[in-house]
Design an enzyme around this catalytic site. Structure first.
Site, PDB file in Angstrom:
ATOM      1  N   ASP A  11       0.856  -1.184   0.000  1.00 50.75           N
ATOM      2  CA  ASP A  11       0.000   0.000   0.000  1.00 50.75           C
ATOM      3  C   ASP A  11       0.902   1.248   0.000  1.00 50.75           C
ATOM      4  O   ASP A  11       2.129   1.154   0.142  1.00 50.75           O
ATOM      5  CB  ASP A  11      -0.963  -0.019   1.194  1.00 50.75           C
ATOM      6  CG  ASP A  11      -2.207   0.819   0.912  1.00 50.75           C
ATOM      7  OD1 ASP A  11      -2.133   1.751   0.085  1.00 50.75           O
ATOM      8  OD2 ASP A  11      -3.268   0.561   1.523  1.00 50.75           O
ATOM      9  N   GLU A  50     -10.759   6.795   4.187  1.00 51.86           N
ATOM     10  CA  GLU A  50      -9.755   6.212   5.074  1.00 51.86           C
ATOM     11  C   GLU A  50      -9.893   6.754   6.507  1.00 51.86           C
ATOM     12  O   GLU A  50     -10.993   6.946   7.007  1.00 51.86           O
ATOM     13  CB  GLU A  50      -8.360   6.398   4.465  1.00 51.86           C
ATOM     14  CG  GLU A  50      -8.287   5.712   3.075  1.00 51.86           C
ATOM     15  CD  GLU A  50      -6.895   5.633   2.491  1.00 51.86           C
ATOM     16  OE1 GLU A  50      -5.957   5.261   3.182  1.00 51.86           O
ATOM     17  OE2 GLU A  50      -6.766   5.913   1.277  1.00 51.86           O
TER      18      GLU A  50
HETATM   19  C1  BGC Z   1      -5.161   3.061   0.182  1.00 56.11           C
HETATM   20  C2  BGC Z   1      -5.308   2.113  -0.975  1.00 56.11           C
HETATM   21  C3  BGC Z   1      -5.087   2.835  -2.265  1.00 56.11           C
HETATM   22  C4  BGC Z   1      -3.763   3.551  -2.248  1.00 56.11           C
HETATM   23  C5  BGC Z   1      -3.475   4.307  -3.512  1.00 56.11           C
HETATM   24  C6  BGC Z   1      -3.923   3.890   0.085  1.00 56.11           C
HETATM   25  O1  BGC Z   1      -3.924   4.876   1.049  1.00 56.11           O
HETATM   26  O2  BGC Z   1      -5.160   2.336   1.383  1.00 56.11           O
HETATM   27  O3  BGC Z   1      -6.571   1.518  -0.950  1.00 56.11           O
HETATM   28  O4  BGC Z   1      -5.150   1.910  -3.332  1.00 56.11           O
HETATM   29  O5  BGC Z   1      -3.748   4.462  -1.177  1.00 56.11           O
HETATM   30  O6  BGC Z   1      -4.236   5.443  -3.617  1.00 56.11           O
HETATM   31  C1  BGC Z   2      -2.914   9.884  -1.307  1.00 53.58           C
HETATM   32  C2  BGC Z   2      -3.821   8.696  -1.346  1.00 53.58           C
HETATM   33  C3  BGC Z   2      -3.437   7.764  -0.301  1.00 53.58           C
HETATM   34  C4  BGC Z   2      -3.292   8.468   1.041  1.00 53.58           C
HETATM   35  C5  BGC Z   2      -2.773   7.509   2.055  1.00 53.58           C
HETATM   36  C6  BGC Z   2      -2.908  10.500   0.059  1.00 53.58           C
HETATM   37  O1  BGC Z   2      -2.066  11.609   0.098  1.00 53.58           O
HETATM   38  O2  BGC Z   2      -3.331  10.808  -2.244  1.00 53.58           O
HETATM   39  O3  BGC Z   2      -3.769   8.022  -2.565  1.00 53.58           O
HETATM   40  O4  BGC Z   2      -4.398   6.775  -0.233  1.00 53.58           O
HETATM   41  O5  BGC Z   2      -2.473   9.584   0.976  1.00 53.58           O
HETATM   42  O6  BGC Z   2      -2.381   8.108   3.233  1.00 53.58           O
END
Ligand code: BGC
Ligand code: BGC
Length: 635
Positions: free
Chosen positions: A316, A521
């Site tokens: 991830d 998230e």
């Molecule tokens: C998320 C994933 C996602 C990745 C890319 C992460 O923070 O947990 O689900 O695919 O970011 O954006």
């Molecule tokens: C990104 C996301 C990612 C997230 C995780 C963001 O800054 O744009 O893709 O899922 O950070 O912490």
């Protein structure tokens, strides 16, 4: 003088021929037949041939995925980068056209194609409810709503439509589906989960053959698959136990016996692998205190050796960094632990030189064996050959027409209709409020989510966190209601009316649309699951003096019990996406309600976690609940 000149001219052809021969030799040497470049060769031979030609630098480049923010053709070429992603909100511009996307992706690809071995890069993006980062794309209901449909065939069609829209922008790879089994709605990602019930989640892995195409009968199980250039590579995520963390805290610890892990969180991975999923993303969460990103037993042992998954494993976002607390406290250790556990591609996503330098020196000093690097690169190359990337590295504009097409919007509208769950319908079964009459003198529409595309789409829409307001093209629920009622019916929209106004206006009935603001998230983690203000007061102010239907736009069950007696009819609409017309379709009886709760609806948050099958089960509405209505003609 003349003689000399004549001699020189006589020599010239010899020199010229010499140069010519040299040039031809170089050209022939360059065009030398290479097994890996021959699409007629079996993939295993192509992988072996290419791997044998690669330097350590080129191999580590393949394992590196960077965000487009730090990518350029030069960077791709210089570091042999294997993959680029659009992280949440990492987009050329909020209203970029599909052509702009195609040009951007091709631009990076040209950098990769100018390397010695011309290995194309793989571009990936979160297309988790349609191609959600792209303006004008069709936004489908988030997974929780799809779980309510109990219709895997519908979900498969959504996968196919999403694949076309992703390809419309020149992208071959989606970080979807999320096959989390959310066991606690306090989790901010609960809407990304189809259900609390592993059986429902398993059924919904049908989205994988939708995205990638159906594996041919009798094909080897566990081998990645793609049915051609109209399909996209999928990702089952987040392996494993992401939906089981304590109190639903994002990225936290899942306490569970091995038996429960295998019974609840693992089965959908098995299904995904059987269906040919190309990649699996590791979860930030821990299992019994061990970070999944460092869990060699579950990644190499179980996923690769026991389940015989043959695609590649991706980390991830900053997943290696988060192996330590605080994140990035010891990146060298993180690389050893993560790559050592069996992760093949690393979503860095910014500081790629730190990763490349770190991994290079760990390999050179024998902390990570070359066999581990070769396993990772083999898997990545296998996927790239499988999806035809070497033969079709550059996209054109021929598929841009699919983005947000009418056909896809109709499909999304169907999904919305089937995802709505009717939780209450009048005082008793013989006095239903829904279907609502289309012909009425005056209807009040109220609420923060009635006329707001951003709110009805939720998180992961254009921006990572989503955003209220006019973020993309679609039909709001208010517009849908206006489209549906009898031409003589007057619709009054008042987002937050005061009680006196409601009382004195003689409305036939009211539709109140409230819910949660967009989030994704960790930002969505909630300990109280209340509907934020002014949602509750809008319900109270309207329902106190006029018959009301409350439509909830939420990613999960929320605290509704305190208001239930005032509400005449209650609909859980989840996060329906751009096609709000589907809501009006069932409210006014053009179609019946059929959705079933994909989750248990709690009475009070102190009951949580509470899931179907639990010993102490005392829900407000049980898992599987959902009243039905029959369509009415001539309403
Ligand atoms: C998320 C994933 C996602 C990745 C890319 C992460 O923070 O947990 O689900 O695919 O970011 O954006
Ligand atoms: C990104 C996301 C990612 C997230 C995780 C963001 O800054 O744009 O893709 O899922 O950070 O912490």
């Amino acid at each position: 003088m003349k003689a000399m000149l004549r001699r020189k001219m006589a020599e010239a052809p010899a020199v010229f021929i010499g140069i010519l021969v040299l040039c031809c030799w170089i050209a022939v040497a360059n065009a030398e037949y290479k097994i890996y470049q021959d699409p007629k060769q079996p993939i295993s031979k192509r992988v072996k041939d290419l791997l044998g030609r690669m330097t350590l630098e080129e191999k580590i480049g393949q394992m590196t995925q960077i965000d487009r923010l730090v990518a350029s053709a030069e960077v791709m070429e210089k570091y042999y980068i294997g993959s680029i992603l659009s992280g949440g909100g990492s987009i050329p511009s909020p209203t970029a056209s599909p052509e702009t996307w195609v040009d951007m992706v091709n631009g990076y690809q040209k950098g990769s194609l100018s390397t010695r071995l011309k290995i194309p890069m793989l571009y990936g993006i979160d297309a988790v409810h349609g191609h959600n980062a792209v303006y004008r794309a069709t936004i489908f209901p988030h997974n929780v709503g799809l779980g309510a449909t109990r219709d895997p065939e519908l979900v498969k069609r959504i996968g196919a439509a999403t694949a076309l829209e992703v390809r419309a922008t020149g992208i071959p790879y989606a970080f979807a589906p999320c096959i989390a089994v959310c066991r606690d709605p306090r989790w901010g990602r609960c809407y990304e989960s189809y259900s609390e019930d592993p059986k429902v989640v398993r059924a919904m892995t049908e989205i994988i053959p939708g995205l990638q195409g159906d594996i041919p009968a009798n094909s080897r199980k566990g081998v990645p698959f793609l049915a051609g250039q109209q399909k996209v590579l999928a990702t089952a995520k987040h392996y494993v136990g992401d939906g089981g963390t304590t109190k639903g805290i994002n990225e936290n610890n899942t306490l569970a016996s091995r038996h429960d892990l295998l019974r609840i969180h693992m089965p959908a991975y098995h299904d995904s692998i059987i269906k040919g999923v190309g990649t699996i993303m590791i979860s930030y969460s821990s299992w019994n205190g061990v970070k999944m990103h460092a869990n060699r037993d579950l990644i190499t042992g179980f996923l690769k050796n026991t389940l015989r998954f043959r695609g590649f494993v991706i980390s991830d976002w900053q997943g290696l960094d988060r192996i330590t607390s605080p994140p990035h406290a010891n990146y060298t250790y993180s690389i050893i632990a993560g790559v050592g556990a069996g992760i093949d591609m690393i979503m860095i996503p910014y500081n790629y030189t730190e990763f490349i330098d770190g991994l290079t020196s760990l390999v050179k000093n024998n902390f990570i064996p070359m066999s581990r690097i070769d396993d990772a690169v083999k898997r990545i190359l296998r996927v790239k050959f499988t999806i035809g990337l070497f033969e079709h590295p550059l996209a054109d504009y021929s598929m841009t027409k699919y983005l947000g097409s009418q056909e896809h919007r109709e499909l999304a509208r169907e999904a919305v209709r089937k995802s709505l769950v009717l939780l209450k319908n009048g005082e008793s079964a013989n006095k239903p409020l829904i279907p609502l009459p289309k012909k009425a003198s005056k209807i009040l529409v109220a609420g923060t989510h009635a006329d707001n595309i951003g709110n009805q789409c939720g998180g992961w829409t254009i921006q990572w966190q989503g955003q209220p307001g006019n973020v993309t093209v679609g039909t709001t629920i208010l517009t849908a209601i206006r489209n549906t009622v009898h031409p003589e019916t007057k619709i009054v929209f008042n987002e937050n009316p005061d009680p006196g106004y409601v009382k004195s206006n003689d409305y036939s009935y009211a539709i109140v649309v409230v819910g949660e603001p967009p989030y994704s998230e960790t930002f969505g983690d909630s300990t109280n699951l209340t509907i934020p203000d002014p949602g509750p007061s809008i319900i109270t102010n309207v329902c106190a003096s006029v018959k009301c239907v409350v439509v909830l736009i939420t990613g999960r069950p929320v605290a509704i019990q305190p208001y239930l007696t005032q509400i005449d009819a209650l609909v859980a609409a989840w996060l329906p996406g751009t096609e709000g017309q589907g809501v009006a379709d069932v409210l006014f009886g053009d179609y019946g309600f059929t959705g079933k709760l994909p989750r248990t609806w709690f009475k009070t948050v102190d009951q949580l976690p509470m899931n179907v099958g639990d010993q102490h089960y005392d829900p407000l509405f049980p898992f599987g609940y959902g009243l039905t209505t029959v369509p009415v003609r001539g309403n």
